[in-house]
Design a protein around this motif. Sequence first.
Motif, short mmCIF file in Angstrom:
data_model
loop_
_atom_site.label_atom_id
_atom_site.label_comp_id
_atom_site.label_asym_id
_atom_site.label_seq_id
_atom_site.Cartn_x
_atom_site.Cartn_y
_atom_site.Cartn_z
N LEU A 127 0.83 -1.20 0.00
CA LEU A 127 0.00 0.00 0.00
C LEU A 127 0.86 1.25 0.00
CD1 LEU A 127 -2.68 -1.08 2.63
CD2 LEU A 127 -2.97 -0.99 0.15
N GLY A 128 0.49 2.21 -0.84
CA GLY A 128 1.19 3.49 -0.87
C GLY A 128 0.79 4.36 0.30
N GLU A 129 1.46 5.50 0.44
CA GLU A 129 1.21 6.39 1.57
C GLU A 129 -0.24 6.88 1.60
OE1 GLU A 129 3.96 9.59 1.81
OE2 GLU A 129 5.75 8.29 1.85
N ARG A 130 -0.78 7.24 0.44
CA ARG A 130 -2.16 7.75 0.40
C ARG A 130 -3.14 6.65 0.79
NH1 ARG A 130 -3.48 10.91 -5.03
NH2 ARG A 130 -5.44 11.14 -3.85
N ASP A 131 -2.85 5.42 0.38
CA ASP A 131 -3.73 4.32 0.77
C ASP A 131 -3.67 4.07 2.27
OD1 ASP A 131 -4.80 3.83 -1.69
OD2 ASP A 131 -3.42 2.22 -2.22
N VAL A 132 -2.49 4.13 2.83
CA VAL A 132 -2.35 3.93 4.28
C VAL A 132 -3.12 5.01 5.03
CG1 VAL A 132 -0.74 3.91 6.23
CG2 VAL A 132 -0.15 2.72 4.10
N ASP A 133 -2.97 6.26 4.58
CA ASP A 133 -3.70 7.36 5.24
C ASP A 133 -5.21 7.13 5.13
OD1 ASP A 133 -1.34 8.60 5.89
OD2 ASP A 133 -1.38 9.99 4.18
N GLY A 134 -5.68 6.71 3.95
CA GLY A 134 -7.11 6.47 3.77
C GLY A 134 -7.61 5.33 4.63
N ALA A 135 -6.83 4.25 4.73
CA ALA A 135 -7.22 3.11 5.55
C ALA A 135 -7.25 3.49 7.03
CB ALA A 135 -6.27 1.94 5.32
N LEU A 136 -6.26 4.27 7.48
CA LEU A 136 -6.24 4.70 8.88
C LEU A 136 -7.44 5.59 9.21
CD1 LEU A 136 -2.44 5.41 9.45
CD2 LEU A 136 -3.85 3.75 10.69
N MET A 137 -7.83 6.43 8.26
CA MET A 137 -9.02 7.27 8.47
C MET A 137 -10.27 6.40 8.57
SD MET A 137 -8.29 10.52 5.96
CE MET A 137 -9.91 11.20 6.28
N ALA A 138 -10.35 5.37 7.75
CA ALA A 138 -11.50 4.46 7.81
C ALA A 138 -11.53 3.74 9.15
CB ALA A 138 -11.42 3.45 6.67
N ILE A 139 -10.38 3.29 9.61
CA ILE A 139 -10.30 2.61 10.91
C ILE A 139 -10.74 3.55 12.03
CG2 ILE A 139 -8.69 1.63 12.59
CD1 ILE A 139 -7.11 0.52 10.15
N LYS A 140 -10.30 4.80 11.95
CA LYS A 140 -10.66 5.79 12.97
C LYS A 140 -12.17 6.04 12.98
CE LYS A 140 -9.60 10.48 14.54
NZ LYS A 140 -8.81 11.72 14.27
N ARG A 141 -12.77 6.15 11.79
CA ARG A 141 -14.23 6.35 11.71
C ARG A 141 -14.96 5.18 12.36
NH1 ARG A 141 -13.07 7.94 6.43
NH2 ARG A 141 -13.81 5.94 5.60
N GLY A 142 -14.51 3.97 12.05
CA GLY A 142 -15.16 2.81 12.62
C GLY A 142 -15.00 2.72 14.12
N ALA A 143 -13.81 3.05 14.61
CA ALA A 143 -13.55 2.96 16.06
C ALA A 143 -14.35 3.98 16.85
CB ALA A 143 -12.06 3.13 16.31
N SER A 144 -14.72 5.10 16.23
CA SER A 144 -15.45 6.16 16.94
C SER A 144 -16.96 6.08 16.72
CB SER A 144 -14.95 7.53 16.48
OG SER A 144 -15.16 7.70 15.09
N CYS A 145 -17.42 5.00 16.08
CA CYS A 145 -18.86 4.85 15.81
C CYS A 145 -19.63 4.69 17.13
CB CYS A 145 -19.09 3.64 14.93
SG CYS A 145 -20.83 3.33 14.52
N PRO A 146 -20.71 5.46 17.33
CA PRO A 146 -21.52 5.30 18.54
C PRO A 146 -22.06 3.87 18.66
CG PRO A 146 -22.14 7.29 17.35
CD PRO A 146 -21.22 6.53 16.45
#
Length: 377
Positions: free
Chosen positions: A264-283
């Motif tokens: 995975l390139g840098e942009r993909d890693v950043d995008g995946a980390l943002m997705a993980i963060k969204r999921g982890a903060s889901c009510p």
Amino acid sequence: MYISTHQALLDFCQRAREFDAIAVDTEFLRERTFHPRLCLVQIATPAESVAVDPLVIDDLSPLAELMADESVTKVFHACSQDMEVMLHTVGVLPRPIFDTQVAAAFLGERQQISYGALVQTFCGVSLPKTESLTDWSRRPLTDKQIEYAIDDVKYLIVAYTEMMSRLRELGRVDWVLDELRPLADESHYRADRHEAFRKVKRINSCSRHQLGIARELAAWREDRAERRNIPRKWVMSDDTLLALVKRNPVRVEEFRSIRGTDQLGERDVDGALMAIKRGASCPHDRLPLMVRGHRQISPELESVTDLMYALIRLVAERSGVATSVIASRDDLADYIEHPEQSPLREGWRFELVGSRLDDLLSGNMGLTVKDGKIELL
């Protein structure tokens, strides 16, 4: 006939529209793409059979018009993948349709009968399978390959005629059409990427909090794969996705420590980390629930569903409609708890077995064993 020009396709489609029904099949590849790549379309009318080459014909509009012509029934066998590739490539969903695999389940055959078995049963013909691993994207196609491909529709239109005759005799044409209705709905083929996590291997091992992460990360993977038109596993394997879900990395170095992320390139890693963060903060109240496999039910309810299932099997045996098409054990448990919402209260299922289930549950009918077989009491 092998059709490789727009004019030949136009001429054939005009001839095909003179018939009430035509048989359709496709050959496609999807090993290296997100969307299936349409490589061949086989069509048979009662008068002729052709193989249309979409890889060399630039304008497929005559085919699209034929597929959209509601005066002509399109006959498929196990149509879901054919319908998906036609919608994506040709731009229309064939309508109306008839699926011989679905229909066979109403004529005493097993629910997922193969095409070869169907042709043997309804046409008395044994088909060879010598080209089953053909790379249909390679050109030129040999005469043998084209002949093999056309066999998939040449006998299908014959089987359709025989099956319709039997269905009319039994009064079950409308039953089959009711069962096919969802397959003619475009929403059936336009997947919600936020439901993609449910198909991840071993996803049932996740907690609800982890499912929230999996939902977002799998949706991100779907988006990347579709944009690049590559298989989702080329973006990230299920094993890697599940490891990320369970470790819930926050920083790049934590993410990179998981095997399978190195491509995975840098942009993909950043995008995946943002997705993980969204999921982890889901009510908590918005976290997904997994669709059950076999539901857990009480011993008392299990005993009742066993009795109901025995009735279903008896009706299936007598009617020639496949048991699994009528109802599963989970369907029966749902019927006990919420009968007003059950498909068994509607259409052909109620006509075939619904009223008998009501009689069984109310004590107005029973089952007994006679000569080693279950009988109505």
